[in-house]
Design a protein around this motif. Structure first.
Motif, PDB file in Angstrom:
ATOM      1  N   PRO A 192      50.581  45.563  53.691  1.00 57.17           N
ATOM      2  CA  PRO A 192      49.682  44.809  54.565  1.00 57.17           C
ATOM      3  C   PRO A 192      48.269  44.694  54.020  1.00 57.17           C
ATOM      4  O   PRO A 192      47.591  43.694  54.209  1.00 57.17           O
ATOM      5  N   VAL A 193      47.802  45.736  53.296  1.00 57.08           N
ATOM      6  CA  VAL A 193      46.458  45.685  52.725  1.00 57.08           C
ATOM      7  C   VAL A 193      46.371  44.580  51.682  1.00 57.08           C
ATOM      8  O   VAL A 193      45.392  43.842  51.611  1.00 57.08           O
ATOM      9  N   LYS A 194      47.420  44.466  50.885  1.00 59.96           N
ATOM     10  CA  LYS A 194      47.417  43.424  49.858  1.00 59.96           C
ATOM     11  C   LYS A 194      47.428  42.038  50.479  1.00 59.96           C
ATOM     12  O   LYS A 194      46.857  41.108  49.949  1.00 59.96           O
ATOM     13  N   HIS A 195      48.121  41.892  51.601  1.00 58.01           N
ATOM     14  CA  HIS A 195      48.171  40.572  52.245  1.00 58.01           C
ATOM     15  C   HIS A 195      46.892  40.288  53.032  1.00 58.01           C
ATOM     16  O   HIS A 195      46.544  39.144  53.235  1.00 58.01           O
ATOM     17  N   ARG A 196      46.227  41.352  53.491  1.00 56.61           N
ATOM     18  CA  ARG A 196      45.021  41.152  54.279  1.00 56.61           C
ATOM     19  C   ARG A 196      43.878  40.650  53.415  1.00 56.61           C
ATOM     20  O   ARG A 196      43.040  39.887  53.834  1.00 56.61           O
ATOM     21  N   ARG A 197      43.822  41.107  52.156  1.00 58.49           N
ATOM     22  CA  ARG A 197      42.730  40.732  51.280  1.00 58.49           C
ATOM     23  C   ARG A 197      42.703  39.237  50.969  1.00 58.49           C
ATOM     24  O   ARG A 197      41.676  38.602  51.130  1.00 58.49           O
ATOM     25  N   ALA A 247      43.837  36.918  52.754  1.00 58.76           N
ATOM     26  CA  ALA A 247      43.495  36.212  53.992  1.00 58.76           C
ATOM     27  C   ALA A 247      41.988  36.176  54.195  1.00 58.76           C
ATOM     28  O   ALA A 247      41.423  35.159  54.596  1.00 58.76           O
ATOM     29  N   ARG A 248      41.307  37.291  53.892  1.00 64.88           N
ATOM     30  CA  ARG A 248      39.855  37.313  54.009  1.00 64.88           C
ATOM     31  C   ARG A 248      39.207  36.375  53.004  1.00 64.88           C
ATOM     32  O   ARG A 248      38.253  35.663  53.316  1.00 64.88           O
ATOM     33  N   LEU A 249      39.756  36.369  51.786  1.00 61.52           N
ATOM     34  CA  LEU A 249      39.214  35.478  50.771  1.00 61.52           C
ATOM     35  C   LEU A 249      39.395  34.019  51.143  1.00 61.52           C
ATOM     36  O   LEU A 249      38.514  33.191  50.927  1.00 61.52           O
ATOM     37  N   LYS A 250      40.563  33.717  51.727  1.00 63.26           N
ATOM     38  CA  LYS A 250      40.798  32.340  52.161  1.00 63.26           C
ATOM     39  C   LYS A 250      39.853  31.943  53.284  1.00 63.26           C
ATOM     40  O   LYS A 250      39.324  30.823  53.317  1.00 63.26           O
ATOM     41  N   ALA A 251      39.624  32.861  54.232  1.00 63.87           N
ATOM     42  CA  ALA A 251      38.695  32.558  55.328  1.00 63.87           C
ATOM     43  C   ALA A 251      37.279  32.360  54.802  1.00 63.87           C
ATOM     44  O   ALA A 251      36.562  31.438  55.230  1.00 63.87           O
ATOM     45  N   TYR A 252      36.876  33.215  53.865  1.00 65.20           N
ATOM     46  CA  TYR A 252      35.540  33.077  53.289  1.00 65.20           C
ATOM     47  C   TYR A 252      35.413  31.782  52.501  1.00 65.20           C
ATOM     48  O   TYR A 252      34.386  31.088  52.584  1.00 65.20           O
TER      49      TYR A 252
END
Length: 291
Positions: free
Chosen positions: A15-20, A22-27
């Motif tokens: 999940p940590v790998k997938h969360r990162r 997602a944050r980059l895409k949002a940014y």
């Protein structure tokens, strides 16, 4: 035991790998949206000005013809042919060129001295001159220059613009000289150059991006200055911003002619900025990496 723990550890870290990402895409989405909004905020008024310069005054106020209209060249022919606009272009160019050149001749050596000899008080005085609103100086300037017989000439415009351009040049060049290692001068002195020779032959060629930045920004300020020219210029030395203001009368405003005159005034600045943008970026960020 280690074999049984490996899948659990991989499951927890997944999940940590997938969360990162997602944050980059949002940014990235947020950054792209803000860039688009800023670009539109700058380009929409410019595009409206260009389109309005090809419209009649009636079409400018007609919202149904915001994008679909019959373009005309009457506004440009009126500005260039009937109002001595090319003479005003020359006035603006001459005042901007002279004030920028003299300001660089004074500001670059001054910035070098303040940077190398830690003249903080002198730098503070230059900054104070930059902070003082120009409008507060117009009345005393007009009184002094009127007694000297300068009002209405090129000299008074050049001197008044230099009051703003010299601080701009000094502070841009100070950050540039601060970023240059002192070892360059020490090595040149060992090789037999004098301090002035080291400045002219070593540091000055290396500071071309900073000089270009200071010169471009100074030229743009002088080219666009309206307040000083409105009060201190004469009928034969009127600059472009004042000439654009002449299309505003008590009874009516010739919006088409104003937009055409503004387009002609803006075009040289856009061309200069496009061709010199790398110098502007490198010059403004020169002192950011010091240390």
């Amino acid at each position: 035991m280690s074999a049984t723990m490996t899948p659990k550890n991989s499951e927890r870290s997944a999940p940590v790998k997938h969360r990162r990402p997602a944050r980059l895409k949002a940014y990235s989405a947020f950054r792209g949206t803000m860039i688009v909004l800023v670009v539109l905020a700058f380009l929409v008024p410019l595009a409206w000005m260009v389109m309005a310069s090809f419209k009649t005054n009636v079409d400018i106020h007609d919202t149904s013809k915001s994008f679909l209209f019959t373009p005309i060249l009457d506004n440009y022919s009126h500005v260039l042919g009937n109002d001595n606009y090319l003479g005003f272009v020359w006035n603006s160019f001459w005042v901007a060129f002279c004030s920028t050149g003299i300001s660089l001749l004074i500001g670059v050596p001054a910035a070098y001295s303040m940077s190398r000899f830690n003249m903080q008080k002198s730098a503070l005085l230059v900054l104070l001159a930059r902070i003082i609103p120009g409008v507060s100086l117009l009345v005393p300037w007009y009184y002094v220059f009127a007694n000297l017989g300068w009002v209405g000439g090129y000299g008074v415009l050049i001197v008044s613009h230099m009051f703003i351009l010299i601080p701009i040049s000094v502070y841009i060049m100070m950050s540039f000289f601060d970023s240059m290692p002192i070892e360059l001068e020490e090595a040149s002195l060992v090789d037999g150059l004098t301090p002035i020779g080291a400045f002219l032959r070593i540091l000055l060629p290396l500071s071309v991006p900073g000089i270009a930045t200071a010169g471009i920004l100074s030229f743009i300020f002088s080219w666009n200055n309206f307040m000083f020219a409105l009060v201190l210029s004469g009928a034969n030395t009127k600059t472009l911003p004042v000439a654009v203001f002449d299309f505003v009368s008590y009874a009516s405003i010739d919006w088409g002619a104003i937009m055409a005159a503004a387009c002609i005034m803006t075009l040289p600045i856009i061309v200069i900025a496009l061709f010199a943008q790398k110098y502007i970026v490198s010059g403004l960020t020169a002192g950011a990496t010091k240390g």
